[in-house]
Motif scaffolding. Sequence first.
Motif, short mmCIF file in Angstrom:
data_model
loop_
_atom_site.label_atom_id
_atom_site.label_comp_id
_atom_site.label_asym_id
_atom_site.label_seq_id
_atom_site.Cartn_x
_atom_site.Cartn_y
_atom_site.Cartn_z
N HIS A 239 56.85 46.90 4.13
CA HIS A 239 56.44 46.50 2.78
C HIS A 239 54.94 46.27 2.69
O HIS A 239 54.31 46.57 1.67
N ALA A 240 54.35 45.73 3.76
CA ALA A 240 52.90 45.50 3.76
C ALA A 240 52.15 46.83 3.66
O ALA A 240 51.13 46.93 2.97
N ARG A 243 52.58 48.10 0.11
CA ARG A 243 51.92 47.24 -0.86
C ARG A 243 50.41 47.40 -0.87
O ARG A 243 49.75 47.16 -1.89
N ARG A 244 49.83 47.84 0.23
CA ARG A 244 48.38 47.80 0.41
C ARG A 244 47.61 48.57 -0.66
O ARG A 244 46.66 48.02 -1.25
N LEU A 247 47.58 46.68 -3.94
CA LEU A 247 46.75 45.47 -3.90
C LEU A 247 45.28 45.81 -4.12
O LEU A 247 44.56 45.09 -4.82
N TRP A 309 44.07 40.88 -7.56
CA TRP A 309 44.83 41.06 -6.32
C TRP A 309 46.15 40.31 -6.39
O TRP A 309 47.20 40.83 -6.00
N LEU A 310 46.13 39.08 -6.90
CA LEU A 310 47.35 38.27 -6.97
C LEU A 310 48.35 38.87 -7.95
O LEU A 310 49.56 38.91 -7.68
N TRP A 313 49.93 41.76 -6.26
CA TRP A 313 50.85 41.34 -5.19
C TRP A 313 52.18 40.88 -5.78
O TRP A 313 53.25 41.22 -5.26
N VAL A 316 54.08 44.09 -7.18
CA VAL A 316 54.57 44.99 -6.14
C VAL A 316 55.68 44.34 -5.33
O VAL A 316 56.71 44.96 -5.01
N THR A 317 55.50 43.07 -4.98
CA THR A 317 56.53 42.38 -4.19
C THR A 317 57.85 42.32 -4.94
O THR A 317 58.93 42.53 -4.36
#
Length: 326
Positions: A239-240, A243-244, A247, A309-310, A313, A316-317
């Motif tokens: 997921h990271a 997600r990158r 972000l 960015w938040l 995040w 996407v999360t």
Amino acid sequence: MSASRTPQQPPRGARSQRARLGSRLRAWGRHHRAMALDSLNRLVRYPLGNVLTMLAIAIALVLPAALWLTLDSARLLDAELTESATLTVYLANDVNAAQAGRIHEAVSAQPAVDQTRFVSAEEGMAEFQQSLGLDDTLAGLDANPLPASIVIQPNDVDPAAMQTLAERLGEMAGVDEVRLDLAWIERLRHLADLGRRLALALGVLFGLGVLLVVGNTVRLSVESRRREIEVVMLIGATHAFVRRPFLYSGAWYGLGGGFLALALLSLGGQWLALPVAALAESYGAAFSLPSLDVTGSTILLSCSTLLGWLGAWLAVTRHLASIKPG
């Protein structure tokens, strides 16, 4: 004969472990650079829609920033007014010059008093005539109705401390009245406190607005690349990893919105500069609208980037949790 010693070499396992760690860090850095550039290229490909998104972010940032600048100018004005906060001790009419001198010395000896200025009855009348322009009218008075006075600059301009000092001075022999007018300072401070709370509330509300704008934009981007995400997750992407790039897209949105907010603040300040200066000049004062300095601009850009960015995040999360590869 002593045997020669050779320096001990680290085990091959440790060397290979450090090499693998260094390789992973380099790969991690290369992937971050690649994703940052790729997300920027995707934004550049569709400039109109992305600029409109950044403009919406900028408008959300301009309003609390402009209010904060207004409060900053009010704080500067409050500091100037606080420095001019004084007490005036009016002596009794039957006090002679010698007694007035002793009272002046006693007042100056007070630990809470910083500076004093003795104003005789004649000097007080002269200042009164000069301020009102009534020289001929007041010249016909039989006697000077104004008493001698002592103007005091206290060490502590806190209203409670000044009130305590005024009560102490009012108990001295030969003192008729102590005049202390702090109501306007208190009103100004209450208004400044209200404005700070209002700016904070607006900042939080418009910050949530930025999160919603960026989150909705990134959500649409995630949906448009859903098939691509499913494929990379099938081959083992975390997921990271997925997600990158999103972000970085959110960070670019926030940074672009921050720069547009700075531009809007600058243009608005220039547009209002002449009317504000003319209004201040009509009151015999000099005032200019404050502007963000380097520190303020850096804070605004940092906050906008962090909000972007938040927002990305969160969006996407939330959507990655609903994507099931296969």
